[in-house]
Design a protein around this motif. Structure first.
Motif, PDB file in Angstrom:
ATOM      1  N   ASP A  11       0.892  -1.163  -0.149  1.00 29.55           N
ATOM      2  CA  ASP A  11       0.100  -0.045  -0.071  1.00 29.55           C
ATOM      3  C   ASP A  11       0.896   1.088   0.023  1.00 29.55           C
ATOM      4  O   ASP A  11       0.544   2.253  -0.486  1.00 29.55           O
ATOM      5  CB  ASP A  11      -0.899   0.260   1.179  1.00 29.55           C
ATOM      6  N   GLN A  12       2.028   1.241   0.406  1.00 30.38           N
ATOM      7  CA  GLN A  12       3.122   2.323   0.643  1.00 30.38           C
ATOM      8  C   GLN A  12       3.996   2.035  -0.414  1.00 30.38           C
ATOM      9  O   GLN A  12       4.854   3.200  -0.665  1.00 30.38           O
ATOM     10  CB  GLN A  12       3.479   2.264   1.909  1.00 30.38           C
ATOM     11  N   ILE A  13       4.487   0.888  -0.857  1.00 34.61           N
ATOM     12  CA  ILE A  13       5.703   0.786  -1.623  1.00 34.61           C
ATOM     13  C   ILE A  13       5.362   0.323  -3.121  1.00 34.61           C
ATOM     14  O   ILE A  13       4.377  -0.555  -3.024  1.00 34.61           O
ATOM     15  CB  ILE A  13       6.753  -0.297  -1.054  1.00 34.61           C
ATOM     16  N   ARG A  14       6.076   0.638  -3.957  1.00 37.35           N
ATOM     17  CA  ARG A  14       5.837  -0.044  -5.301  1.00 37.35           C
ATOM     18  C   ARG A  14       6.269  -1.550  -5.386  1.00 37.35           C
ATOM     19  O   ARG A  14       7.419  -1.717  -5.406  1.00 37.35           O
ATOM     20  CB  ARG A  14       6.566   0.769  -6.250  1.00 37.35           C
ATOM     21  N   ARG A  15       5.369  -2.557  -5.528  1.00 36.13           N
ATOM     22  CA  ARG A  15       5.465  -3.851  -5.297  1.00 36.13           C
ATOM     23  C   ARG A  15       6.792  -4.211  -6.267  1.00 36.13           C
ATOM     24  O   ARG A  15       7.697  -4.924  -5.802  1.00 36.13           O
ATOM     25  CB  ARG A  15       4.543  -4.572  -5.420  1.00 36.13           C
ATOM     26  N   ASN A  16       6.753  -3.939  -7.446  1.00 41.15           N
ATOM     27  CA  ASN A  16       7.449  -4.417  -8.312  1.00 41.15           C
ATOM     28  C   ASN A  16       9.159  -4.073  -8.560  1.00 41.15           C
ATOM     29  O   ASN A  16       9.855  -4.386  -9.101  1.00 41.15           O
ATOM     30  CB  ASN A  16       6.889  -4.400  -9.967  1.00 41.15           C
ATOM     31  N   GLU A  17       9.277  -3.059  -7.533  1.00 43.93           N
ATOM     32  CA  GLU A  17      10.462  -2.393  -7.560  1.00 43.93           C
ATOM     33  C   GLU A  17      11.528  -2.861  -6.446  1.00 43.93           C
ATOM     34  O   GLU A  17      12.577  -2.351  -6.368  1.00 43.93           O
ATOM     35  CB  GLU A  17      10.478  -0.674  -7.549  1.00 43.93           C
ATOM     36  N   MET A  18      10.904  -3.816  -5.438  1.00 42.59           N
ATOM     37  CA  MET A  18      11.810  -4.203  -4.282  1.00 42.59           C
ATOM     38  C   MET A  18      11.744  -5.483  -4.398  1.00 42.59           C
ATOM     39  O   MET A  18      10.723  -6.374  -4.200  1.00 42.59           O
ATOM     40  CB  MET A  18      11.441  -3.459  -3.217  1.00 42.59           C
ATOM     41  N   GLU A  19      12.764  -5.990  -4.272  1.00 45.89           N
ATOM     42  CA  GLU A  19      13.021  -7.561  -4.209  1.00 45.89           C
ATOM     43  C   GLU A  19      12.821  -8.102  -2.631  1.00 45.89           C
ATOM     44  O   GLU A  19      13.439  -7.536  -1.669  1.00 45.89           O
ATOM     45  CB  GLU A  19      14.283  -7.931  -4.601  1.00 45.89           C
ATOM     46  N   ILE A  20      12.016  -9.140  -2.423  1.00 42.12           N
ATOM     47  CA  ILE A  20      11.817  -9.879  -1.148  1.00 42.12           C
ATOM     48  C   ILE A  20      12.077 -11.029  -1.040  1.00 42.12           C
ATOM     49  O   ILE A  20      11.793 -12.060  -2.242  1.00 42.12           O
ATOM     50  CB  ILE A  20      10.343  -9.690  -0.998  1.00 42.12           C
ATOM     51  N   PRO A  21      13.074 -11.530  -0.272  1.00 38.15           N
ATOM     52  CA  PRO A  21      13.787 -12.787  -0.464  1.00 38.15           C
ATOM     53  C   PRO A  21      12.621 -13.961   0.085  1.00 38.15           C
ATOM     54  O   PRO A  21      11.634 -13.616   0.267  1.00 38.15           O
ATOM     55  CB  PRO A  21      14.600 -12.628   0.905  1.00 38.15           C
ATOM     56  N   GLU A  22      12.906 -15.155  -0.692  1.00 36.40           N
ATOM     57  CA  GLU A  22      11.905 -16.299  -0.640  1.00 36.40           C
ATOM     58  C   GLU A  22      11.353 -16.537   0.769  1.00 36.40           C
ATOM     59  O   GLU A  22      10.226 -16.724   1.303  1.00 36.40           O
ATOM     60  CB  GLU A  22      12.271 -17.446  -1.309  1.00 36.40           C
ATOM     61  N   PHE A  23      12.319 -16.421   1.903  1.00 33.36           N
ATOM     62  CA  PHE A  23      11.881 -16.825   3.207  1.00 33.36           C
ATOM     63  C   PHE A  23      11.143 -15.771   3.804  1.00 33.36           C
ATOM     64  O   PHE A  23      10.055 -16.066   4.740  1.00 33.36           O
ATOM     65  CB  PHE A  23      13.362 -17.207   4.146  1.00 33.36           C
TER      66      PHE A  23
END
Length: 201
Positions: free
Chosen positions: A145-157
């Protein structure tokens, strides 16, 4: 005497991917992603960390506003938590020009101990308004809701843990704050009764 940052240490911290500046929030500010699990608390001194930040991170944050996304998933006190005094030392070493541009700190997957500690001591430990910029985010969906989802990598864990929370009905959901003022946005009550039960379940 403070410890100097060697080229080997600099390369080591780079390879850890502990700090990454990439992406924008929905107001156009830069994002600094910090993965708590990757922090080598037993092998990295505060002096070296501060020198690394001074050389590789702070210069990129002096020109415009930015937000920090700190991911607390799988942080263990004995392995990858630097300690309160170390965190205070790092915060005190941040240049004023950088602190002034810090807009929000998103604390992703906070545990009960962290929330209670910060609610109790945060105002005293972090001068200059940092505590008022802290927002707890119990689920990744609320971060987007606050961050552009596709621009930040989130680790699988982190994604796996977030998915596991779907099956934990005692979890608190959403974007929260321990204080009343959160940049004009409505706050969610964060009383002890609504704190996450993950750490004691």
């Amino acid at each position: 005497m403070s410890e100097e940052l060697s080229l080997e240490q600099e390369k080591y911290i780079d390879e850890l991917k502990l700090f990454k500046i990439k992406g924008r929030d929905k107001r156009g500010g830069k994002i600094v992603r910090i993965i708590g699990k990757y922090f080598p608390a037993t092998t990295l001194s505060v002096d070296v960390l501060n020198k690394y930040l001074e050389k590789r991170v702070f210069p990129k944050l002096e020109e415009r506003r930015f937000a920090i996304v700190y991911i607390h998933t799988d942080v263990c006190k004995s392995e990858n938590f630097p300690g309160i005094s170390a965190l205070r030392s790092v915060y005190d070493a941040i240049p004023i020009s950088v602190k002034q541009n810090l807009d929000t700190v998103y604390f992703v997957h906070p545990d009960l101990q962290s929330k209670i500690f910060l609610a109790t001591f945060g105002r005293f430990m972090f001068a200059g308004g940092l505590y008022e910029k802290l927002k707890y985010v119990s689920r990744l969906d609320y971060l987007w809701d606050q961050i552009r989802r596709n621009e930040m990598e989130i680790p699988e864990f982190v994604r796996d843990h977030d998915e596991d929370l779907e099956y934990r009905p005692m979890m608190d959901y959403g974007l929260e704050s321990d204080h009343a003022r959160v940049y004009g946005e409505p706050t969610v009550d964060s009383s002890v009764a609504t704190y996450s039960m993950r750490c004691i379940s």
